[in-house]
Scaffold this motif. Structure first.
Motif, PDB file in Angstrom:
ATOM      1  N   LYS A  98       0.837  -1.201   0.000  1.00  0.00           N
ATOM      2  CA  LYS A  98       0.000   0.000   0.000  1.00  0.00           C
ATOM      3  C   LYS A  98       0.870   1.248   0.000  1.00  0.00           C
ATOM      4  O   LYS A  98       0.567   2.231  -0.694  1.00  0.00           O
ATOM      5  N   LYS A  99       1.956   1.221   0.757  1.00  0.00           N
ATOM      6  CA  LYS A  99       2.886   2.348   0.744  1.00  0.00           C
ATOM      7  C   LYS A  99       3.539   2.473  -0.625  1.00  0.00           C
ATOM      8  O   LYS A  99       3.668   3.584  -1.159  1.00  0.00           O
ATOM      9  N   ALA A 138       8.184   3.987 -12.667  1.00  0.00           N
ATOM     10  CA  ALA A 138       7.050   3.957 -11.745  1.00  0.00           C
ATOM     11  C   ALA A 138       5.812   3.408 -12.443  1.00  0.00           C
ATOM     12  O   ALA A 138       5.025   2.662 -11.838  1.00  0.00           O
ATOM     13  N   GLN A 139       5.623   3.745 -13.704  1.00  0.00           N
ATOM     14  CA  GLN A 139       4.490   3.208 -14.464  1.00  0.00           C
ATOM     15  C   GLN A 139       4.577   1.692 -14.554  1.00  0.00           C
ATOM     16  O   GLN A 139       3.576   0.986 -14.365  1.00  0.00           O
ATOM     17  N   HIS A 140       5.765   1.185 -14.859  1.00  0.00           N
ATOM     18  CA  HIS A 140       5.937  -0.277 -14.919  1.00  0.00           C
ATOM     19  C   HIS A 140       5.668  -0.909 -13.562  1.00  0.00           C
ATOM     20  O   HIS A 140       4.973  -1.922 -13.457  1.00  0.00           O
ATOM     21  N   ASN A 141       6.227  -0.317 -12.504  1.00  0.00           N
ATOM     22  CA  ASN A 141       6.063  -0.891 -11.172  1.00  0.00           C
ATOM     23  C   ASN A 141       4.606  -0.863 -10.721  1.00  0.00           C
ATOM     24  O   ASN A 141       4.115  -1.791 -10.077  1.00  0.00           O
ATOM     25  N   LEU A 142       3.904   0.211 -11.063  1.00  0.00           N
ATOM     26  CA  LEU A 142       2.488   0.302 -10.731  1.00  0.00           C
ATOM     27  C   LEU A 142       1.701  -0.786 -11.465  1.00  0.00           C
ATOM     28  O   LEU A 142       0.788  -1.401 -10.896  1.00  0.00           O
ATOM     29  N   ALA A 143       2.058  -1.034 -12.720  1.00  0.00           N
ATOM     30  CA  ALA A 143       1.400  -2.100 -13.487  1.00  0.00           C
ATOM     31  C   ALA A 143       1.594  -3.453 -12.824  1.00  0.00           C
ATOM     32  O   ALA A 143       0.663  -4.274 -12.777  1.00  0.00           O
ATOM     33  N   ILE A 144       2.791  -3.695 -12.287  1.00  0.00           N
ATOM     34  CA  ILE A 144       3.065  -4.957 -11.583  1.00  0.00           C
ATOM     35  C   ILE A 144       2.166  -5.090 -10.357  1.00  0.00           C
ATOM     36  O   ILE A 144       1.596  -6.164 -10.083  1.00  0.00           O
ATOM     37  N   LEU A 145       2.008  -4.012  -9.608  1.00  0.00           N
ATOM     38  CA  LEU A 145       1.161  -4.057  -8.411  1.00  0.00           C
ATOM     39  C   LEU A 145      -0.290  -4.339  -8.774  1.00  0.00           C
ATOM     40  O   LEU A 145      -0.959  -5.150  -8.118  1.00  0.00           O
ATOM     41  N   TYR A 146      -0.796  -3.675  -9.822  1.00  0.00           N
ATOM     42  CA  TYR A 146      -2.181  -3.917 -10.234  1.00  0.00           C
ATOM     43  C   TYR A 146      -2.358  -5.339 -10.769  1.00  0.00           C
ATOM     44  O   TYR A 146      -3.389  -5.962 -10.547  1.00  0.00           O
ATOM     45  N   ARG A 147      -1.371  -5.857 -11.483  1.00  0.00           N
ATOM     46  CA  ARG A 147      -1.513  -7.206 -12.027  1.00  0.00           C
ATOM     47  C   ARG A 147      -1.580  -8.255 -10.918  1.00  0.00           C
ATOM     48  O   ARG A 147      -2.350  -9.201 -10.980  1.00  0.00           O
ATOM     49  N   GLY A 148      -0.748  -8.074  -9.897  1.00  0.00           N
ATOM     50  CA  GLY A 148      -0.700  -9.066  -8.829  1.00  0.00           C
ATOM     51  C   GLY A 148      -1.651  -8.806  -7.678  1.00  0.00           C
ATOM     52  O   GLY A 148      -1.756  -9.630  -6.772  1.00  0.00           O
ATOM     53  N   GLY A 149      -2.333  -7.665  -7.698  1.00  0.00           N
ATOM     54  CA  GLY A 149      -3.196  -7.330  -6.575  1.00  0.00           C
ATOM     55  C   GLY A 149      -2.401  -7.038  -5.323  1.00  0.00           C
ATOM     56  O   GLY A 149      -2.818  -7.351  -4.213  1.00  0.00           O
ATOM     57  N   HIS A 150      -1.238  -6.407  -5.486  1.00  0.00           N
ATOM     58  CA  HIS A 150      -0.378  -6.059  -4.353  1.00  0.00           C
ATOM     59  C   HIS A 150      -0.729  -4.662  -3.850  1.00  0.00           C
ATOM     60  O   HIS A 150      -0.474  -3.668  -4.512  1.00  0.00           O
ATOM     61  N   GLY A 151      -1.353  -4.589  -2.676  1.00  0.00           N
ATOM     62  CA  GLY A 151      -1.697  -3.303  -2.093  1.00  0.00           C
ATOM     63  C   GLY A 151      -2.906  -2.641  -2.715  1.00  0.00           C
ATOM     64  O   GLY A 151      -3.254  -1.514  -2.372  1.00  0.00           O
ATOM     65  N   VAL A 152      -3.551  -3.339  -3.653  1.00  0.00           N
ATOM     66  CA  VAL A 152      -4.697  -2.802  -4.377  1.00  0.00           C
ATOM     67  C   VAL A 152      -5.444  -3.983  -4.982  1.00  0.00           C
ATOM     68  O   VAL A 152      -4.864  -5.063  -5.148  1.00  0.00           O
ATOM     69  N   ALA A 153      -6.732  -3.799  -5.270  1.00  0.00           N
ATOM     70  CA  ALA A 153      -7.486  -4.878  -5.909  1.00  0.00           C
ATOM     71  C   ALA A 153      -6.869  -5.201  -7.276  1.00  0.00           C
ATOM     72  O   ALA A 153      -6.478  -4.294  -8.023  1.00  0.00           O
ATOM     73  N   LYS A 154      -6.765  -6.475  -7.578  1.00  0.00           N
ATOM     74  CA  LYS A 154      -6.204  -6.875  -8.876  1.00  0.00           C
ATOM     75  C   LYS A 154      -7.041  -6.279  -9.998  1.00  0.00           C
ATOM     76  O   LYS A 154      -8.263  -6.370 -10.004  1.00  0.00           O
TER      77      LYS A 154
END
Length: 217
Positions: free
Chosen positions: A47-48, A64-80
């Motif tokens: 989440k941080k 940062a765009q790539h890293n944000l995409a990784i978080l959204y794909r895996g549902g890390h800190g946010v809904a997948k």
């Protein structure tokens, strides 16, 4: 023709590493924020990481765009959310991030969050492969070998497998071995020479560009 169908070849899988690339030199403030976000992800505080990466990505920072995409794909800190993941990968890919280009190609290849398209998979794999990305080189070779999204070309398939194998990616080595029997020794020598040319052009300029970190499970 001995080689037929997708089952003959091993594909590379999705690339989950977070990026901080030396070839893109952000200002000190942005670099510090990227490091802070990556450290948070490594510590499991997604989440941080999300809070840090989001404004950087919206401001146009490609890593940062790539890293944000990784978080959204895996549902890390946010809904997948594969749709948002694809959108952020696209924005990073359009700025030349090879890992984002590869992941975008993979999504089109597998029909993950987008309509399956061999044409777009080939396009994005090729862009990443031409920046030295060994997984993209492997999957590009598979597409050439199977005639997916491009006319079948076993020689180019062999060359791209050769490049990925030279970087230590074992599935590419196995794929190359499958194809090796298709050629005479004279043809293989010619393809090795072409591989050396491709290596000079598509691998060496992009080696040791930066750090890649994988989110913890």
């Amino acid at each position: 023709m001995i080689v037929k169908g997708h089952a003959c070849f091993r594909r590379a899988i999705f690339f989950l590493a977070l990026l901080m690339l030396a070839c893109f030199v952000p200002g000190p403030a942005v670099a510090g924020k990227l490091d802070e976000g990556m450290l948070a992800a490594e510590q499991g505080d997604y989440k941080k990481a999300l809070r840090i990466f989001t404004p950087l990505a919206e401001a146009g920072d490609a890593e940062a765009q790539h890293n944000l995409a990784i978080l959204y794909r895996g549902g890390h800190g946010v809904a997948k959310d594969l749709d948002k993941s694809q959108q952020w990968f696209l924005r990073a890919a359009e700025q030349g991030i090879a890992a984002a280009q590869y992941n975008l190609g993979y999504m089109y290849d597998m029909g993950e969050g987008v309509e399956q398209s061999d044409r777009y998979a080939f396009l994005w794999y090729r862009k990443a492969a031409e920046q030295g990305h060994s997984l993209a080189q492997t999957n590009l070779g598979v597409m050439y070998a199977n005639g997916s999204g491009v006319a079948q070309d076993l020689k180019l398939a062999y060359v791209w497998f050769n490049l990925a194998a030279a970087q230590g990616y074992s599935p590419a080595f196995e794929n190359r071995q499958v194809l090796a029997e298709e050629f005479t020794e004279e043809e293989r020598e010619s393809l090795r020479a072409l591989s050396r040319e491709y290596f000079q052009k598509y691998v060496m300029p992009f080696q040791n560009q930066g750090m890649m970190r994988r989110p913890q499970r």
